[in-house]
Scaffold this active site. Structure first.
Site, PDB file in Angstrom:
ATOM      1  CB  CYS A  39      23.956  10.763 -15.985  1.00  0.00           C
ATOM      2  SG  CYS A  39      23.100  11.424 -14.549  1.00  0.00           S
ATOM      3  NE  ARG A  63      28.300  12.324 -19.811  1.00  0.00           N
ATOM      4  CZ  ARG A  63      28.302  13.476 -20.480  1.00  0.00           C
ATOM      5  NH1 ARG A  63      29.399  13.881 -21.078  1.00  0.00           N
ATOM      6  NH2 ARG A  63      27.218  14.194 -20.564  1.00  0.00           N
ATOM      7  CD1 TRP A  77      27.724  13.613  -9.550  1.00  0.00           C
ATOM      8  CD2 TRP A  77      26.143  15.067 -10.193  1.00  0.00           C
ATOM      9  NE1 TRP A  77      27.869  14.754  -8.802  1.00  0.00           N
ATOM     10  CE2 TRP A  77      26.915  15.664  -9.171  1.00  0.00           C
ATOM     11  CE3 TRP A  77      25.099  15.804 -10.749  1.00  0.00           C
ATOM     12  CZ2 TRP A  77      26.686  16.952  -8.698  1.00  0.00           C
ATOM     13  CZ3 TRP A  77      24.861  17.087 -10.272  1.00  0.00           C
ATOM     14  CH2 TRP A  77      25.647  17.652  -9.259  1.00  0.00           C
ATOM     15  CG  ASN A  90      23.159  13.615 -19.006  1.00  0.00           C
ATOM     16  OD1 ASN A  90      23.169  14.067 -17.866  1.00  0.00           O
ATOM     17  ND2 ASN A  90      23.952  14.063 -19.959  1.00  0.00           N
ATOM     18  N   GLY A  91      20.095  14.660 -17.626  1.00  0.00           N
ATOM     19  CA  GLY A  91      19.465  15.983 -17.690  1.00  0.00           C
ATOM     20  C   GLY A  91      18.489  16.129 -16.547  1.00  0.00           C
ATOM     21  CD  GLU A 124      42.523  25.633 -11.074  1.00  0.00           C
ATOM     22  OE1 GLU A 124      41.455  26.146 -10.730  1.00  0.00           O
ATOM     23  OE2 GLU A 124      42.578  24.540 -11.668  1.00  0.00           O
ATOM     24  CE  LYS A 141      41.839  21.293 -10.153  1.00  0.00           C
ATOM     25  NZ  LYS A 141      41.547  22.285 -11.155  1.00  0.00           N
ATOM     26  CD  GLU A 189      38.351  19.663  -8.466  1.00  0.00           C
ATOM     27  OE1 GLU A 189      37.216  19.365  -8.830  1.00  0.00           O
ATOM     28  OE2 GLU A 189      39.125  20.348  -9.163  1.00  0.00           O
ATOM     29  CG  HIS A 240      42.917  43.071   5.129  1.00  0.00           C
ATOM     30  ND1 HIS A 240      42.879  44.348   5.631  1.00  0.00           N
ATOM     31  CD2 HIS A 240      43.841  43.084   4.138  1.00  0.00           C
ATOM     32  CE1 HIS A 240      43.721  45.124   4.946  1.00  0.00           C
ATOM     33  NE2 HIS A 240      44.322  44.363   4.044  1.00  0.00           N
ATOM     34  CE  LYS A 263      36.725  17.147 -17.077  1.00  0.00           C
ATOM     35  NZ  LYS A 263      37.808  17.781 -16.310  1.00  0.00           N
TER      36      LYS A 263
HETATM   37  O1  M6R Z   1      33.350  22.268 -18.076  1.00  0.00           O
HETATM   38  P1  M6R Z   1      33.573  23.571 -17.384  1.00  0.00           P
HETATM   39  O2  M6R Z   1      34.955  24.114 -17.646  1.00  0.00           O
HETATM   40  O3  M6R Z   1      32.527  24.593 -17.697  1.00  0.00           O
HETATM   41  O4  M6R Z   1      33.480  23.257 -15.852  1.00  0.00           O
HETATM   42  C1  M6R Z   1      33.541  24.283 -14.899  1.00  0.00           C
HETATM   43  C2  M6R Z   1      33.775  23.724 -13.521  1.00  0.00           C
HETATM   44  O5  M6R Z   1      32.727  22.886 -13.136  1.00  0.00           O
HETATM   45  C3  M6R Z   1      35.083  22.934 -13.454  1.00  0.00           C
HETATM   46  O6  M6R Z   1      36.172  23.717 -13.823  1.00  0.00           O
HETATM   47  C4  M6R Z   1      35.325  22.394 -12.029  1.00  0.00           C
HETATM   48  O7  M6R Z   1      35.513  23.460 -11.151  1.00  0.00           O
HETATM   49  C5  M6R Z   1      36.509  21.444 -12.020  1.00  0.00           C
HETATM   50  N1  M6R Z   1      36.151  20.210 -11.391  1.00  0.00           N
HETATM   51  C6  M6R Z   1      37.692  21.990 -11.334  1.00  0.00           C
HETATM   52  O8  M6R Z   1      38.760  21.111 -11.338  1.00  0.00           O
END
Ligand code: M6R
Length: 610
Positions: free
Chosen positions: A2, A27, A76, A102-103, A483, A487, A490, A506, A605
């Protein structure tokens, strides 16, 4: 994860808090709230949805929020659904305590039961309300000591900012596990989860250490531990520039960050090698370089995009340095009784440096005796502080929830580490120089990919209504396929799967029919013919082939419906180019489908909870 912002000073606080919340919105953004001390007492407004919704609501009764002290939060959800009652700030039912957090308070159920038995009643399902209530229960006219006493009873992670109705001109902040900074202006303070909400007001700031409580008042500030012993934080000059955290002419941070990659990569590499002499210079690893080179095994860990960067790094370390290397999800490593023998080096890769699973994996590895290294973007983050040594990405703040430039930085640092160890083990001076010259040239080559943004948008428009996409690659471009799929998932909410191209037959090949988009990451390389073979298999079953191919590669033309070209480069470095093409595909798919690219649903994030 958050976002917290607090202000104490002479200026009208509401616009300042709302501006801070907007900067921290990446965040978490399922609800938001403010508490402002007005002449009539502390006023609270909370709203479900993004900060803009809160701004609209609070704007209707702006005069109620006239004041110069306040705290605010963008959420969040962890405990309790996104709802007004669960949004922060939370208050206690006795002493007029208002608190943002936050936490995660791990023992909140026990604390809640104890507080209920003392007659407190709760309005929300959150752990945060329990903390507010506990501070209120212990409050005897001194907010600082009530916070210290409450935090002694708490297990878990917290960054908090707190105000008490009966102590005007005082704010208390504290931290354990979740980040919190205090900005020191001229007669004013800004408390925030990260510097982006501070730099517009002051560049003097300090990060709170774990178990530190900070009392801010018009008379000055002080920091102490939970037992009230003084603690001296290191005040620093924030280096973040406002333009780094503003959109400028871009419609979204994600697009801005994709286009920033050439410069970001230059920053990652600057001063870290000398191509003419075939030398890699990693200041952050100076003390541990020998141990890295002599490592018996390297374990790379991270989550999401960072995990994909780890996979690319694994290939590079094994190819250049011939050190046995493996990649583990941090979330799996921490619970699976991992083997850590003498000579094991554990490398945590993370943009934020705050990902809970990655932090826990590091702790696990460290306890078992591994040397720990961090490859992290955010300076001073938890991972950077708890590792034995490390290398910063230096790609600048990444605000879009979808990670882009951090990936490029992570792979580039991976390449430098692999070449560094390789040169001291198996890599010839000629091969080293060649790799470094090529690495240096990648920045300009990325521009050649971003220049095709419009072409990529038009190509994506042809398939954007399809709900299932496949991403396929081999060797270094297998992690890139993963990757690309991540992308797309998400931010565009299209179901996408990434896999090694050979794995398709397979099982997943059964999915292919009638124009299904199959994205082949197929730059020239050792397995190029094999990838073309896989394309033919897809076409034979009616799939639509989109290829990411090297400029001038004519062999691929008959096999692909659409082609995105990337400049030629060594196979090991090709992920630095091919990934950029996939980032743009995902970006345009999301925009074409009308989604909020920078704030995809359900995400934040960084994931600071398990
Ligand atoms: O801050 P971090 O690199 O440790 O975060 C890891 C993942 O949460 C982060 O890469 C997430 O998968 C992204 N939203 C991908 O775009």
């Amino acid at each position: 994860m958050c976002g917290i912002v607090g202000y104490l000073g002479p200026r009208p606080v509401l616009p300042l808090l709302l501006e801070g919340l907007k900067r921290l919105e990446y965040r978490g953004y399922d609800s938001a709230g403010v508490a402002v001390r007005s002449p009539a007492g502390i006023q609270v407004c909370r709203e479900v949805g993004k900060v803009a919704s809160l701004e609209a609501k609070v704007g209707l009764e702006r005069s109620r929020f006239a004041g110069t002290e306040g705290i605010a939060h963008t959420r969040w959800a962890t405990h309790g659904v996104p709802a007004e009652r669960n949004a922060h700030p939370h208050r206690d039912d006795k002493a007029g305590i208002h608190l943002v957090h936050n936490g995660i308070i791990e023992n909140y159920t026990t604390l809640r039961k104890a507080l209920e038995s003392k007659g407190h009643s709760f309005q929300s399902e959150t752990d945060t309300e329990v903390l507010a209530m506990l501070v209120g229960e212990l409050y005897e006219g001194d907010l600082e000591s009530a916070v210290q006493a409450a935090l002694k009873q708490v297990t878990g992670a917290y960054a908090i900012a707190v105000m008490a109705e009966s102590e005007p001109g005082v704010m208390v902040a504290a931290r354990k596990g979740s980040p919190l900074m205090v900005g020191l202006g001229q007669g004013e303070y800004v408390v925030a989860s990260d510097p982006s909400a501070i730099v517009a007001h002051t560049t003097q700031a300090f990060a709170l250490e774990d178990f530190t409580v900070c009392r801010l008042s018009q008379d000055g500030w002080r920091t102490s531990n939970l037992h009230n012993a003084p603690v001296s934080p290191k005040v620093m000059e924030l280096e973040m520039k406002l333009e780094e955290i503003e959109l400028g002419d871009f419609p979204h941070f994600m697009l801005k960050e994709i286009f920033e990659q050439p410069e970001a990569l230059r920053n990652t590499l600057r001063g870290r090698f000398n191509a003419e002499q075939g030398e890699v210079i990693l200041g952050g690893l100076q003390q541990v370089g020998r141990d890295l080179v002599k490592a018996r095994r390297i374990v790379l860990t991270g989550q999401g995009t960072a995990w994909h960067a780890a996979l690319v790094t694994e290939y590079m370390i094994e190819e250049f340095a011939r050190i046995p290397c493996e990649v583990q999800y941090a979330s799996e490593f921490r619970y699976r009784n991992p083997i850590v023998e003498e000579g094991t080096v554990l490398v945590a890769i993370s943009q934020s440096g705050e990902t809970a699973d990655t932090l826990a994996a590091l702790e696990e590895g460290r306890e078992r005796g591994a040397m720990t290294l961090g490859v992290v973007n955010v300076v001073g983050s938890s991972i950077s502080r708890m590792t034995d040594a490390g290398v910063y990405l230096r790609v600048g703040p990444e605000i879009g929830v979808a990670s882009t430039k951090a990936f490029v930085g992570q792979v580039a640092v991976g390449a430098l580490m692999a070449i560094y160890a390789g040169r001291r083990r198996h890599l010839s001076i000629e091969a080293t120089k060649h790799l470094l010259v090529e690495l240096e040239a990648i920045s300009d080559k990325i521009r050649a990919v971003t220049a095709q943004s419009d072409l990529i948008r038009d190509l994506v428009a042809k398939v954007v209504d399809r709900e299932n996409w496949l991403f396929l690659g081999r060797g270094y471009n297998y992690p890139v396929a993963l990757e690309g799929a991540l992308k797309v998932k998400e931010i565009s909410y299209i179901h996408a799967e990434g896999m090694p191209a050979a794995e398709m037959k397979h099982g997943p090949i059964a999915l292919i029919h009638d124009g299904m988009p199959c994205v082949f990451v197929a730059p020239k390389g050792s397995q190029h013919d094999k990838v073309i073979g896989n394309m033919q298999e897809v076409r034979a079953r009616g799939g639509r082939v989109i290829a990411i191919a090297t400029e001038g590669d004519e062999a691929i033309v008959p096999h692909a419906h659409d082609i995105i070209r990337v400049p030629e480069c060594p196979e090991a470095l090709s992920p630095l180019l091919t990934t950029v093409a996939l980032q743009l595909m995902a970006y345009h798919a999301a925009v074409l489908r009308g989604h909020d690219v920078d704030k995809p649903r359900n995400l934040a994030k960084s994931v600071t909870v398990e």
